[in-house]
Scaffold this motif. Sequence first.
Motif, short mmCIF file in Angstrom:
data_model
loop_
_atom_site.label_atom_id
_atom_site.label_comp_id
_atom_site.label_asym_id
_atom_site.label_seq_id
_atom_site.Cartn_x
_atom_site.Cartn_y
_atom_site.Cartn_z
N PRO A 129 16.90 26.87 31.06
CA PRO A 129 17.69 27.91 32.05
C PRO A 129 16.92 29.04 32.34
O PRO A 129 17.40 29.55 33.19
CB PRO A 129 18.84 28.16 30.92
N LEU A 130 15.85 29.39 31.71
CA LEU A 130 15.13 30.54 32.43
C LEU A 130 14.44 30.37 33.58
O LEU A 130 14.64 31.20 34.52
CB LEU A 130 14.08 30.83 31.25
N LEU A 131 13.92 29.22 33.62
CA LEU A 131 13.26 28.90 35.35
C LEU A 131 14.32 28.70 36.26
O LEU A 131 14.11 29.01 37.26
CB LEU A 131 12.29 27.78 35.02
N GLY A 132 15.56 28.05 35.74
CA GLY A 132 16.73 27.91 36.88
C GLY A 132 17.11 29.18 37.29
O GLY A 132 17.21 29.22 38.39
N LYS A 136 16.74 30.59 41.09
CA LYS A 136 17.85 31.12 42.17
C LYS A 136 17.58 32.72 42.50
O LYS A 136 18.16 32.98 43.37
CB LYS A 136 19.06 31.42 40.81
N LEU A 137 16.73 33.34 41.45
CA LEU A 137 16.40 34.80 41.96
C LEU A 137 15.25 34.89 42.98
O LEU A 137 15.01 35.72 43.57
CB LEU A 137 16.18 35.57 40.75
#
Length: 283
Positions: A129-132, A136-137
Motif C-alpha cells: 500500500p505504501l508504494l501504491g 499515485k502521487l
Amino acid sequence: MRKRVSLWSWLLLPGTVWMSIFFITSLLLVTALSFGTTDDLGTPHFGNSLSNWAEVFAPVYRTVILRSLGYAFITAVLCLLIAYPVAYAIARHGGRWKNALIAAIVVPFFANYLVRMYGWAVVLSDEGPLLGLARKLGAPDDWRILHTGFGVIAGLVYGFVVFMILPLYAAMERMDSAVIEAGRDLYGGPLRTFLFVTVPATRQGALAGLVLVFLPAMGDFVSAQFLGGPDQIMIGNLIQSKFFDGQNWPLGSALTMLLMIVLLIAMAGYLRRARKDEQEAWQ
C-alpha cells in the motif's frame, strides 16, 4: 539487621546462580572459542589462535561492521526525532488519556518481532500500500523500498521506537510544569522553550532511549534478513551465518565478542555521561 541482610542474600541467590550458569559460562565459552579453529569437517576446537580476530577486521567484514554501526546510529537518531513530539504530546497534553495512549503505543509491540517484520515487509513491498500510494502521487514505477538500506532502517525504527518513547515520556512526566512556564517567560515562543528548557531537562531520558535503541539495533539481524538484500546484511546476519550456515563457530564467536565490545563501549559512555549529569545536579 543481620536477618534482613541474610534474607536479601538468599533472594539474590537464584538469579545469581542462573546468570552464572547460563550467561557468564556461555560468555566464557564463546570467548575461549573465538581463539579456536575448525577441522576439515567444520568441527570447532579450542585453541590459542589469533587468526579469527585478524579475519574479523578484513575489508569484507569491516564493511558490514561499519554498516551496522551506521544503521544503528541512524535508527537511534530517527527514533529520537519521532519519539520527542509523541512523548511530549502525551506527557503534557494527554490529560486523563495518558495511560490509554501509552498502552496504545506499547500493546502492539507485544506481538512477536518476526510477525511484525513480516507485516512490515508486506507494507514496504513493491505491491504494498505504501508504494501504491506513492506511485499515485507521482513516484517513479521503479522506485522501491524493500531490499534497500532505507527499508532496513525503516524496520529497525519501527521495531525499536517504543524503547525511545517510554524513557522520554517518563522524563517529561517528572518535569515540573512550572519550569516550562518559566521557560516561556524567558524564551517566549514554544519552540525556543522546548529547545532550551524541555530538551535539557529530559536529556537523561533521551540518553537512555538512545542506548536502548542503539544496542539492540546494532545486533539485530531480522530486519536486514526480511527487509534488506545481500548488500544490506548486518553483523547479526554474519554471526548467524557463521554459526548455522558456514559452520565456522570460532569466527562467529570472534564476531560476537567484537559486537559485545562495541556495545560495552556504548554502554560505558552512557553510564559515564549519566554519572556526570548526576554529579552536576547535586552541585
